[in-house]
Scaffold this active site. Structure first.
Site, mmCIF file in Angstrom:
data_model
loop_
_atom_site.group_PDB
_atom_site.id
_atom_site.type_symbol
_atom_site.label_atom_id
_atom_site.label_comp_id
_atom_site.label_asym_id
_atom_site.label_seq_id
_atom_site.Cartn_x
_atom_site.Cartn_y
_atom_site.Cartn_z
ATOM 1 C CD GLU A 157 -20.975 1.025 71.112
ATOM 2 O OE1 GLU A 157 -20.726 2.238 70.964
ATOM 3 O OE2 GLU A 157 -20.104 0.148 71.128
ATOM 4 C CG ASN A 202 -23.385 -5.441 70.266
ATOM 5 O OD1 ASN A 202 -23.366 -6.341 71.104
ATOM 6 N ND2 ASN A 202 -22.276 -4.876 69.799
ATOM 7 C CG HIS A 260 -15.619 -3.755 75.347
ATOM 8 N ND1 HIS A 260 -14.557 -4.368 74.717
ATOM 9 C CD2 HIS A 260 -16.527 -3.485 74.383
ATOM 10 C CE1 HIS A 260 -14.806 -4.455 73.418
ATOM 11 N NE2 HIS A 260 -15.999 -3.939 73.181
ATOM 12 C CD GLU A 300 -18.233 -5.155 70.595
ATOM 13 O OE1 GLU A 300 -17.451 -4.292 71.051
ATOM 14 O OE2 GLU A 300 -19.165 -4.854 69.827
ATOM 15 C CG ASP A 310 -12.046 -6.006 75.823
ATOM 16 O OD1 ASP A 310 -11.841 -5.557 74.673
ATOM 17 O OD2 ASP A 310 -12.761 -5.426 76.674
#
Ligand code: G3I
Length: 354
Positions: free
Chosen positions: A156, A198, A234, A262, A264
């Site tokens: 990030e 990432n 996400h 990641e 979701d």
């Protein structure tokens, strides 16, 4: 055609009907192992405490062939205030991966969001700080050399709105070269691991995606050893159809291995569920999960690094834990329900893999 693909084609009518909202949509999603149907490894985020949870193991062992420590390989857990290390939880996860034949993905070496008193004490002190930075990366990545297939080396780096980059202790001491140094140290510590940059919201914030991809281009142009790109994914269930696929095409344009790192898909629930109903949200979630899976499956084989889901069952999700459950403490963001049963999103992934 491998058995698993023939098996999947046998399921195709049920999957297709489930997708078009017919009466068959009430048919339970097929319980085909995700790892057997996907043309790439399928991983999940794991906490050491879950390893002795039979319900979690039933899902993790059947459907996944990769693991990412959700937080216990990060600085917050391994680096103690006095500068010593505690790898006990991370080692338990590495042992679980090895004993169950799962690929281990290291997460995350350097993150703007985490530091330690061991670094804050030498903040701004030039070479002591730089030596400590190198030593940390060598201690952590070196420990799992030959066991971790890859690392999120820097997590990030881009500002929340995409306008520039995160301020953090690492940038204060190195400038933006903190990223180059981190990748160089990680490559020294584990020359065989793939090294990932990432980031999140790359599919939902074009401005952030532009800044991220320009950073990646600059790093590659300088010869910084970035050998993989992670798009965390996400997401909110209302992401416009096609947005994810379009973002994936841009992210993959550099030719690097791509990790959906990641995944979701928050339903938010609350007011949305009142208006649309859970079933409609779960079918939207399934459509988006299918688009994610197909976007990765459509890449050249060398770029299909893997797809990691940020938890096993809905109840395992970080989104269920305060303060993250601003949306709803009963969000259903993952691919398996609280009881570990496949959801429509699981059928969506299987359709996308196919
Ligand atoms: O399990 C302990 C508990 O025993 C203790 O009482 C409690 C209070 O100290 O802490 C609990 O551990 C927490 C852990 O989550 C499990 O809930 C840690 O403090 C907490 O820092 C940790 O948060 C993690 C967060 O990253 C920060 O590391 C989340 O689980 C994890 O889902 C989240 O994951 C991040 C990715 O690394 C990067 N991308 C965004 C993603 C979501 O924020």
């Amino acid at each position: 055609m491998t058995l698993r693909r023939r098996e999947l084609l046998h399921l195709a009518p049920a999957l297709a009907l489930a997708a078009c909202g017919s009466q068959a949509q009430e048919a339970p999603p097929p319980d085909l192992p995700l790892k057997d149907a996907a043309p790439f490894p399928v991983g999940l985020a794991v906490q050491s405490g879950s390893l002795t949870d039979a319900g979690w193991r039933a899902v993790a062992d059947r459907h996944f062939n990769q693991v990412t420590p959700e937080w216990e390989m990060k600085m917050e857990r391994v680096l103690q205030d006095d500068g010593s290390y505690d790898f006990s939880a991370a080692d338990a996860i590495a042992e679980y991966a090895a004993s169950t034949g799962k690929r281990l993905f290291g997460h995350a070496l350097i993150w703007y969001a985490q530091t330690s008193p061991a670094f804050e004490r030498i903040d701004g002190q030039g070479s002591p700080f730089q030596a400590a930075y190198r030593n940390y990366i060598h201690e952590v990545a070196g420990r799992y050399r030959g066991r971790a297939a890859a690392w999120d080396v820097v997590n990030e780096p881009v500002a929340e709105d995409g306008d520039g980059f995160r301020d953090c202790v690492w940038r204060r001491n190195f400038g933006m070269a903190y990223i180059d140094r981190a990748f160089e140290h990680a490559a020294e510590a584990d020359p065989n691991a793939l090294l990932f940059l990432n980031e999140y919201n790359l599919e939902s914030l074009p401005a952030k995606r532009v800044t991220f991809l320009r950073l990646l281009e600059d790093l590659l142009r300088r010869g910084t050893p970035v050998t993989g790109v992670g798009t965390q994914s996400h997401m909110d269930v209302e992401l416009a159809p096609g947005a994810y696929a379009a973002a994936m095409r841009e992210i993959a344009a550099f030719g690097l291995p791509v990790h959906v790192s990641e995944l979701d898909i928050s339903l938010g629930r609350g007011a949305k569920a009142m208006v649309q109903g859970d079933r409609a949200l779960l079918l939207k979630q399934a459509r988006l999960a299918e688009e994610v899976a197909r976007s990765l499956a459509d890449l050249p084989a060398a770029q299909r690094f893997g797809l990691t889901i940020w938890g096993a069952r809905d109840g395992d999700s970080w989104l269920r834990r305060p303060p993250n459950n601003g949306g709803s403490p009963t969000d259903q963001p993952l691919m398996f329900d609280d009881a570990g049963r496949p959801k429509p999103a699981t059928a969506g992934l299987l359709r996308g893999f196919g």
